[in-house]
Design a protein around this motif. Structure first.
Motif, PDB file in Angstrom:
ATOM      1  N   HIS A   1     -22.788 -18.498 119.136  1.00  6.68           N
ATOM      2  CA  HIS A   1     -23.059 -19.544 118.151  1.00  6.68           C
ATOM      3  C   HIS A   1     -24.498 -19.364 117.682  1.00  6.68           C
ATOM      4  O   HIS A   1     -25.416 -19.294 118.496  1.00  6.68           O
ATOM      5  N   LEU A   2     -24.682 -19.285 116.378  1.00 11.30           N
ATOM      6  CA  LEU A   2     -26.015 -19.149 115.792  1.00 11.30           C
ATOM      7  C   LEU A   2     -26.295 -20.396 114.975  1.00 11.30           C
ATOM      8  O   LEU A   2     -25.560 -20.712 114.041  1.00 11.30           O
ATOM      9  N   LYS A   3     -27.343 -21.108 115.359  1.00  9.89           N
ATOM     10  CA  LYS A   3     -27.713 -22.351 114.677  1.00  9.89           C
ATOM     11  C   LYS A   3     -29.021 -22.110 113.948  1.00  9.89           C
ATOM     12  O   LYS A   3     -30.062 -21.909 114.569  1.00  9.89           O
ATOM     13  N   ALA A   4     -28.965 -22.103 112.622  1.00 11.00           N
ATOM     14  CA  ALA A   4     -30.130 -21.767 111.816  1.00 11.00           C
ATOM     15  C   ALA A   4     -30.624 -22.987 111.047  1.00 11.00           C
ATOM     16  O   ALA A   4     -29.826 -23.749 110.509  1.00 11.00           O
ATOM     17  N   ASN A   5     -31.952 -23.142 111.010  1.00  7.48           N
ATOM     18  CA  ASN A   5     -32.594 -24.257 110.302  1.00  7.48           C
ATOM     19  C   ASN A   5     -33.768 -23.756 109.479  1.00  7.48           C
ATOM     20  O   ASN A   5     -34.535 -22.922 109.943  1.00  7.48           O
ATOM     21  N   LEU A   6     -33.907 -24.328 108.293  1.00 11.23           N
ATOM     22  CA  LEU A   6     -35.091 -24.058 107.484  1.00 11.23           C
ATOM     23  C   LEU A   6     -36.221 -24.908 108.048  1.00 11.23           C
ATOM     24  O   LEU A   6     -36.128 -26.130 108.100  1.00 11.23           O
ATOM     25  N   ASN A   7     -37.287 -24.241 108.499  1.00 11.43           N
ATOM     26  CA  ASN A   7     -38.387 -24.957 109.145  1.00 11.43           C
ATOM     27  C   ASN A   7     -39.552 -25.253 108.220  1.00 11.43           C
ATOM     28  O   ASN A   7     -40.219 -26.270 108.380  1.00 11.43           O
ATOM     29  N   GLY A   8     -39.823 -24.345 107.295  1.00  6.55           N
ATOM     30  CA  GLY A   8     -40.975 -24.533 106.429  1.00  6.55           C
ATOM     31  C   GLY A   8     -40.885 -23.624 105.224  1.00  6.55           C
ATOM     32  O   GLY A   8     -40.168 -22.620 105.238  1.00  6.55           O
ATOM     33  N   VAL A   9     -41.621 -23.993 104.178  1.00  8.36           N
ATOM     34  CA  VAL A   9     -41.646 -23.182 102.962  1.00  8.36           C
ATOM     35  C   VAL A   9     -43.090 -23.005 102.509  1.00  8.36           C
ATOM     36  O   VAL A   9     -43.942 -23.844 102.744  1.00  8.36           O
ATOM     37  N   GLY A  10     -43.317 -21.874 101.868  1.00  5.39           N
ATOM     38  CA  GLY A  10     -44.585 -21.599 101.205  1.00  5.39           C
ATOM     39  C   GLY A  10     -44.322 -21.543  99.714  1.00  5.39           C
ATOM     40  O   GLY A  10     -43.342 -22.124  99.229  1.00  5.39           O
ATOM     41  N   LYS A  11     -45.142 -20.805  99.006  1.00  2.00           N
ATOM     42  CA  LYS A  11     -44.946 -20.690  97.560  1.00  2.00           C
ATOM     43  C   LYS A  11     -43.701 -19.864  97.247  1.00  2.00           C
ATOM     44  O   LYS A  11     -42.871 -20.263  96.433  1.00  2.00           O
ATOM     45  N   THR A  12     -43.562 -18.711  97.892  1.00  2.00           N
ATOM     46  CA  THR A  12     -42.401 -17.837  97.643  1.00  2.00           C
ATOM     47  C   THR A  12     -41.666 -17.478  98.934  1.00  2.00           C
ATOM     48  O   THR A  12     -40.690 -16.741  98.901  1.00  2.00           O
ATOM     49  N   SER A  13     -42.132 -18.002 100.065  1.00  2.00           N
ATOM     50  CA  SER A  13     -41.529 -17.635 101.346  1.00  2.00           C
ATOM     51  C   SER A  13     -41.004 -18.847 102.095  1.00  2.00           C
ATOM     52  O   SER A  13     -41.358 -19.993 101.786  1.00  2.00           O
ATOM     53  N   MET A  14     -40.161 -18.562 103.081  1.00  2.00           N
ATOM     54  CA  MET A  14     -39.547 -19.604 103.906  1.00  2.00           C
ATOM     55  C   MET A  14     -39.466 -19.112 105.339  1.00  2.00           C
ATOM     56  O   MET A  14     -39.233 -17.930 105.570  1.00  2.00           O
ATOM     57  N   GLU A  15     -39.626 -20.023 106.292  1.00  2.00           N
ATOM     58  CA  GLU A  15     -39.376 -19.693 107.689  1.00  2.00           C
ATOM     59  C   GLU A  15     -38.064 -20.337 108.102  1.00  2.00           C
ATOM     60  O   GLU A  15     -37.841 -21.524 107.893  1.00  2.00           O
ATOM     61  N   VAL A  16     -37.204 -19.519 108.707  1.00  2.00           N
ATOM     62  CA  VAL A  16     -35.926 -19.992 109.234  1.00  2.00           C
ATOM     63  C   VAL A  16     -35.916 -19.718 110.728  1.00  2.00           C
ATOM     64  O   VAL A  16     -36.224 -18.608 111.170  1.00  2.00           O
ATOM     65  N   GLY A  17     -35.582 -20.733 111.517  1.00  2.00           N
ATOM     66  CA  GLY A  17     -35.435 -20.573 112.957  1.00  2.00           C
ATOM     67  C   GLY A  17     -33.960 -20.462 113.301  1.00  2.00           C
ATOM     68  O   GLY A  17     -33.128 -21.160 112.720  1.00  2.00           O
ATOM     69  N   VAL A  18     -33.647 -19.568 114.240  1.00  2.00           N
ATOM     70  CA  VAL A  18     -32.259 -19.391 114.673  1.00  2.00           C
ATOM     71  C   VAL A  18     -32.201 -19.497 116.190  1.00  2.00           C
ATOM     72  O   VAL A  18     -32.938 -18.815 116.903  1.00  2.00           O
ATOM     73  N   ARG A  19     -31.329 -20.366 116.670  1.00  2.00           N
ATOM     74  CA  ARG A  19     -31.060 -20.515 118.105  1.00  2.00           C
ATOM     75  C   ARG A  19     -29.706 -19.878 118.382  1.00  2.00           C
ATOM     76  O   ARG A  19     -28.736 -20.148 117.668  1.00  2.00           O
TER      77      ARG A  19
ATOM     78  N   ARG B   1     -24.424 -21.433 127.054  1.00  2.00           N
ATOM     79  CA  ARG B   1     -25.775 -21.172 127.544  1.00  2.00           C
ATOM     80  C   ARG B   1     -26.646 -20.597 126.434  1.00  2.00           C
ATOM     81  O   ARG B   1     -26.181 -19.827 125.603  1.00  2.00           O
ATOM     82  N   TYR B   2     -27.895 -20.991 126.477  1.00  2.00           N
ATOM     83  CA  TYR B   2     -28.905 -20.485 125.548  1.00  2.00           C
ATOM     84  C   TYR B   2     -29.167 -19.025 125.887  1.00  2.00           C
ATOM     85  O   TYR B   2     -29.344 -18.674 127.052  1.00  2.00           O
ATOM     86  N   THR B   3     -29.203 -18.160 124.861  1.00  2.00           N
ATOM     87  CA  THR B   3     -29.482 -16.747 125.117  1.00  2.00           C
ATOM     88  C   THR B   3     -30.798 -16.299 124.497  1.00  2.00           C
ATOM     89  O   THR B   3     -31.515 -15.511 125.102  1.00  2.00           O
ATOM     90  N   ASN B   4     -31.103 -16.742 123.307  1.00  2.00           N
ATOM     91  CA  ASN B   4     -32.367 -16.388 122.678  1.00  2.00           C
ATOM     92  C   ASN B   4     -32.537 -17.128 121.360  1.00  2.00           C
ATOM     93  O   ASN B   4     -31.639 -17.846 120.917  1.00  2.00           O
ATOM     94  N   SER B   5     -33.714 -16.943 120.769  1.00  2.00           N
ATOM     95  CA  SER B   5     -33.985 -17.537 119.463  1.00  2.00           C
ATOM     96  C   SER B   5     -34.972 -16.642 118.727  1.00  2.00           C
ATOM     97  O   SER B   5     -35.568 -15.745 119.318  1.00  2.00           O
ATOM     98  N   ALA B   6     -35.111 -16.893 117.439  1.00  2.00           N
ATOM     99  CA  ALA B   6     -36.018 -16.087 116.625  1.00  2.00           C
ATOM    100  C   ALA B   6     -36.461 -16.888 115.409  1.00  2.00           C
ATOM    101  O   ALA B   6     -35.751 -17.799 114.964  1.00  2.00           O
ATOM    102  N   TYR B   7     -37.623 -16.526 114.895  1.00  2.00           N
ATOM    103  CA  TYR B   7     -38.109 -17.064 113.630  1.00  2.00           C
ATOM    104  C   TYR B   7     -38.165 -15.913 112.635  1.00  2.00           C
ATOM    105  O   TYR B   7     -38.690 -14.838 112.945  1.00  2.00           O
ATOM    106  N   LEU B   8     -37.603 -16.139 111.463  1.00  2.00           N
ATOM    107  CA  LEU B   8     -37.572 -15.124 110.421  1.00  2.00           C
ATOM    108  C   LEU B   8     -38.256 -15.659 109.181  1.00  2.00           C
ATOM    109  O   LEU B   8     -38.155 -16.853 108.873  1.00  2.00           O
ATOM    110  N   THR B   9     -38.936 -14.778 108.464  1.00  2.00           N
ATOM    111  CA  THR B   9     -39.548 -15.133 107.196  1.00  2.00           C
ATOM    112  C   THR B   9     -38.771 -14.453 106.078  1.00  2.00           C
ATOM    113  O   THR B   9     -38.482 -13.251 106.163  1.00  2.00           O
TER     114      THR B   9
END
Length: 146
Positions: free
Chosen positions: A62-80, A92-100
């Motif tokens: 299961h991948l749970k993705a959320n938009l965490n923040g935005v800049g002028k042309t970029s966005m950070e998305v977190g995935v659990r 069980r939790y296996t890992n997470s990541a932040y992507l721009t």
């Protein structure tokens, strides 16, 4: 997003291959970014990813993705990422990541991102933490001479 881990998704140990999990992380995050801009968005970076617990063949990821923040042309998305054993029901939790991601026009040029309007205290917390991570990324890029 949910994915069933099949034998072709596994490494020789029978664990979900890290590259396959990363692909799913990138796909889930990309969908969130594209939904926000209602257009094209491409991966600019992925922060450090630690695989804390394995995912096994036959389990759901299961991948749970959320938009965490935005800049002028970029966005950070977190995935659990969580794994679910279909027989026992254990999750069980296996890992997470932040992507721009960077929003792009149809011509492939960076385009402005709509603002992110927080609706909950959790959203506000995520925005503040995303802003701090962005500051750290930019500082690191300056130190690396980019």
């Amino acid at each position: 997003m949910t994915h069933l881990v099949l034998p072709q998704d596994a490494n020789p140990l029978g664990h979900g291959h890290g590259g396959v999990i990363l692909k799913h992380i990138d796909t889930a995050a990309g969908m969130v970014a594209m939904r926000h801009v209602r257009g094209n968005a491409v991966t600019a970076s992925i922060d450090r990813v630690d695989f804390i617990r394995p995912v096994f063949v036959g389990e759901l990821v299961h991948l749970k993705a959320n938009l965490n923040g935005v800049g002028k042309t970029s966005m950070e998305v977190g995935v659990r990422v969580e794994a679910e054993n279909l027989t026992t029901g254990e999750v069980r939790y296996t890992n997470s990541a932040y992507l721009t991601f960077v929003a792009l026009t149809v011509d492939g040029k960076p385009s402005e991102v709509p603002p992110l309007i927080p609706e909950t205290e959790e959203d506000v917390r995520r925005q503040h933490e995303a802003a701090e991570r962005r500051r750290m990324r930019l500082a690191m890029r300056c130190r690396e001479g980019q």
